[in-house]
Design a protein around this motif. Structure first.
Motif, PDB file in Angstrom:
ATOM      1  N   THR A 136       0.846  -1.185   0.000  1.00  0.00           N
ATOM      2  CA  THR A 136       0.000   0.000   0.000  1.00  0.00           C
ATOM      3  C   THR A 136       0.888   1.244   0.000  1.00  0.00           C
ATOM      4  O   THR A 136       2.008   1.220   0.526  1.00  0.00           O
ATOM      5  N   GLU A 137       0.376   2.305  -0.584  1.00  0.00           N
ATOM      6  CA  GLU A 137       1.154   3.543  -0.696  1.00  0.00           C
ATOM      7  C   GLU A 137       1.335   4.196   0.661  1.00  0.00           C
ATOM      8  O   GLU A 137       0.430   4.185   1.500  1.00  0.00           O
ATOM      9  N   ILE A 138       2.519   4.740   0.865  1.00  0.00           N
ATOM     10  CA  ILE A 138       2.787   5.544   2.053  1.00  0.00           C
ATOM     11  C   ILE A 138       3.213   6.938   1.589  1.00  0.00           C
ATOM     12  O   ILE A 138       3.688   7.110   0.472  1.00  0.00           O
ATOM     13  N   VAL A 139       3.057   7.904   2.456  1.00  0.00           N
ATOM     14  CA  VAL A 139       3.339   9.296   2.102  1.00  0.00           C
ATOM     15  C   VAL A 139       4.434   9.837   3.017  1.00  0.00           C
ATOM     16  O   VAL A 139       4.504   9.479   4.189  1.00  0.00           O
ATOM     17  N   GLY A 140       5.303  10.678   2.458  1.00  0.00           N
ATOM     18  CA  GLY A 140       6.262  11.394   3.280  1.00  0.00           C
ATOM     19  C   GLY A 140       7.661  10.813   3.333  1.00  0.00           C
ATOM     20  O   GLY A 140       8.532  11.367   3.985  1.00  0.00           O
ATOM     21  N   ALA A 141       7.895   9.710   2.644  1.00  0.00           N
ATOM     22  CA  ALA A 141       9.240   9.115   2.650  1.00  0.00           C
ATOM     23  C   ALA A 141      10.107   9.811   1.604  1.00  0.00           C
ATOM     24  O   ALA A 141       9.653  10.088   0.504  1.00  0.00           O
ATOM     25  N   SER A 142      11.345  10.090   1.954  1.00  0.00           N
ATOM     26  CA  SER A 142      12.262  10.699   0.994  1.00  0.00           C
ATOM     27  C   SER A 142      12.965   9.591   0.225  1.00  0.00           C
ATOM     28  O   SER A 142      12.981   8.440   0.649  1.00  0.00           O
ATOM     29  N   SER A 143      13.547   9.944  -0.906  1.00  0.00           N
ATOM     30  CA  SER A 143      14.186   8.949  -1.749  1.00  0.00           C
ATOM     31  C   SER A 143      15.517   9.450  -2.294  1.00  0.00           C
ATOM     32  O   SER A 143      15.643  10.618  -2.636  1.00  0.00           O
ATOM     33  N   PRO A 144      16.497   8.543  -2.436  1.00  0.00           N
ATOM     34  CA  PRO A 144      17.749   8.935  -3.078  1.00  0.00           C
ATOM     35  C   PRO A 144      17.620   8.963  -4.603  1.00  0.00           C
ATOM     36  O   PRO A 144      18.530   9.375  -5.297  1.00  0.00           O
ATOM     37  N   TYR A 145      16.480   8.517  -5.132  1.00  0.00           N
ATOM     38  CA  TYR A 145      16.281   8.465  -6.583  1.00  0.00           C
ATOM     39  C   TYR A 145      15.408   9.609  -7.064  1.00  0.00           C
ATOM     40  O   TYR A 145      14.324   9.845  -6.531  1.00  0.00           O
ATOM     41  N   GLN A 146      15.865  10.303  -8.104  1.00  0.00           N
ATOM     42  CA  GLN A 146      15.070  11.379  -8.692  1.00  0.00           C
ATOM     43  C   GLN A 146      13.774  10.833  -9.273  1.00  0.00           C
ATOM     44  O   GLN A 146      12.743  11.482  -9.237  1.00  0.00           O
ATOM     45  N   ARG A 147      13.821   9.613  -9.839  1.00  0.00           N
ATOM     46  CA  ARG A 147      12.662   9.058 -10.531  1.00  0.00           C
ATOM     47  C   ARG A 147      11.569   8.557  -9.586  1.00  0.00           C
ATOM     48  O   ARG A 147      10.451   8.313 -10.002  1.00  0.00           O
ATOM     49  N   SER A 148      11.880   8.395  -8.324  1.00  0.00           N
ATOM     50  CA  SER A 148      10.917   7.831  -7.385  1.00  0.00           C
ATOM     51  C   SER A 148       9.861   8.865  -7.006  1.00  0.00           C
ATOM     52  O   SER A 148      10.170   9.906  -6.457  1.00  0.00           O
ATOM     53  N   ASP A 149       8.589   8.545  -7.323  1.00  0.00           N
ATOM     54  CA  ASP A 149       7.509   9.449  -6.912  1.00  0.00           C
ATOM     55  C   ASP A 149       6.414   8.710  -6.145  1.00  0.00           C
ATOM     56  O   ASP A 149       5.352   9.269  -5.887  1.00  0.00           O
ATOM     57  N   ILE A 150       6.687   7.458  -5.781  1.00  0.00           N
ATOM     58  CA  ILE A 150       5.751   6.710  -4.947  1.00  0.00           C
ATOM     59  C   ILE A 150       6.536   5.723  -4.082  1.00  0.00           C
ATOM     60  O   ILE A 150       7.510   5.116  -4.557  1.00  0.00           O
ATOM     61  N   GLN A 151       6.138   5.633  -2.833  1.00  0.00           N
ATOM     62  CA  GLN A 151       6.729   4.665  -1.911  1.00  0.00           C
ATOM     63  C   GLN A 151       5.596   3.800  -1.382  1.00  0.00           C
ATOM     64  O   GLN A 151       4.476   4.282  -1.189  1.00  0.00           O
ATOM     65  N   MET A 152       5.906   2.535  -1.160  1.00  0.00           N
ATOM     66  CA  MET A 152       4.887   1.594  -0.705  1.00  0.00           C
ATOM     67  C   MET A 152       5.458   0.712   0.396  1.00  0.00           C
ATOM     68  O   MET A 152       6.677   0.564   0.516  1.00  0.00           O
ATOM     69  N   GLU A 153       4.539   0.112   1.185  1.00  0.00           N
ATOM     70  CA  GLU A 153       4.965  -0.784   2.251  1.00  0.00           C
ATOM     71  C   GLU A 153       4.099  -2.030   2.270  1.00  0.00           C
ATOM     72  O   GLU A 153       2.965  -2.019   1.766  1.00  0.00           O
ATOM     73  N   LEU A 154       4.651  -3.070   2.853  1.00  0.00           N
ATOM     74  CA  LEU A 154       3.918  -4.314   3.057  1.00  0.00           C
ATOM     75  C   LEU A 154       4.189  -4.774   4.477  1.00  0.00           C
ATOM     76  O   LEU A 154       5.338  -5.007   4.854  1.00  0.00           O
ATOM     77  N   ASP A 155       3.116  -4.862   5.262  1.00  0.00           N
ATOM     78  CA  ASP A 155       3.217  -5.315   6.645  1.00  0.00           C
ATOM     79  C   ASP A 155       3.120  -6.833   6.637  1.00  0.00           C
ATOM     80  O   ASP A 155       2.067  -7.396   6.340  1.00  0.00           O
ATOM     81  N   LEU A 156       4.221  -7.499   6.943  1.00  0.00           N
ATOM     82  CA  LEU A 156       4.258  -8.963   6.907  1.00  0.00           C
ATOM     83  C   LEU A 156       3.751  -9.593   8.196  1.00  0.00           C
ATOM     84  O   LEU A 156       3.564 -10.803   8.247  1.00  0.00           O
ATOM     85  N   THR A 157       3.513  -8.784   9.222  1.00  0.00           N
ATOM     86  CA  THR A 157       3.029  -9.344  10.487  1.00  0.00           C
ATOM     87  C   THR A 157       1.554  -9.718  10.395  1.00  0.00           C
ATOM     88  O   THR A 157       1.058 -10.498  11.185  1.00  0.00           O
ATOM     89  N   SER A 158       0.864  -9.155   9.401  1.00  0.00           N
ATOM     90  CA  SER A 158      -0.566  -9.438   9.274  1.00  0.00           C
ATOM     91  C   SER A 158      -0.841 -10.495   8.208  1.00  0.00           C
ATOM     92  O   SER A 158      -1.982 -10.735   7.844  1.00  0.00           O
ATOM     93  N   GLN A 159       0.203 -11.101   7.704  1.00  0.00           N
ATOM     94  CA  GLN A 159       0.009 -12.110   6.653  1.00  0.00           C
ATOM     95  C   GLN A 159       0.186 -13.504   7.177  1.00  0.00           C
ATOM     96  O   GLN A 159       0.980 -13.777   8.016  1.00  0.00           O
TER      97      GLN A 159
END
Length: 159
Positions: A136-159
């Motif tokens: 799922t998309e998360i907001v507010g994370a910075s990136s070392p890549y210029q091309r990155s405009d979306i960050q996502m996460e997966l919580d494995l504790t709920s799987q």
């Protein structure tokens, strides 16, 4: 002839494939950045020696896809799913999904609780795959890549 798809652990024999498969999509849509050069030119030091992992998808014995699991430097995440690429000639065969599932299983086996990734919104098939895998998309994370405009996460504790 039936197509045989298998996911294997990276070895030195796949170094050039890892670089070529990633350069192929990066150059097609973006431009190579310094972080790309560092990781693609020396996956052993940048990924594996730090406790990471690389899966390689083989189609009839030929490396056609790769995906890395890189230990995360971010406080809330254990690993980053990164450097996923599938050759255009092998796309549409479910190889990206197999690689993604393989990397998630490996992350779980390594005790990962939260997985992170960065991408770009123009890579719609990749984003659809990540969503199908549960990211799922998360907001507010910075990136070392210029091309990155979306960050996502997966919580494995709920799987």
């Amino acid at each position: 002839m039936d197509e045989i798809i298998e996911i294997v652990e990276f070895s030195e024999a796949y170094t050039s494939a890892f670089k070529a498969l990633n350069e192929e999509w990066i150059i097609k849509y973006f431009k190579m950045e310094e972080m790309d050069r560092i990781s693609l030119n020396n996956p052993q030091a940048y990924i594996l020696d730090k406790g990471g992992y690389i899966g390689v998808a083989l189609l009839n014995g030929e490396a056609v896809g790769v995906c890395a699991l890189i230990p995360s430097t971010r406080d809330d995440f254990d690993f980053e799913l990164a450097k996923m690429g599938v050759s255009p000639k092998a796309q549409g065969k479910g190889i990206g999904k197999l690689l993604g599932l393989h990397i998630i299983d490996k992350a779980k086996a390594l005790g990962c609780k939260k997985l992170y990734l960065e991408s770009n919104r123009i890579l719609k098939p990749a984003l659809q795959l990540y969503q199908k895998l549960g990211f799922t998309e998360i907001v507010g994370a910075s990136s070392p890549y210029q091309r990155s405009d979306i960050q996502m996460e997966l919580d494995l504790t709920s799987q």
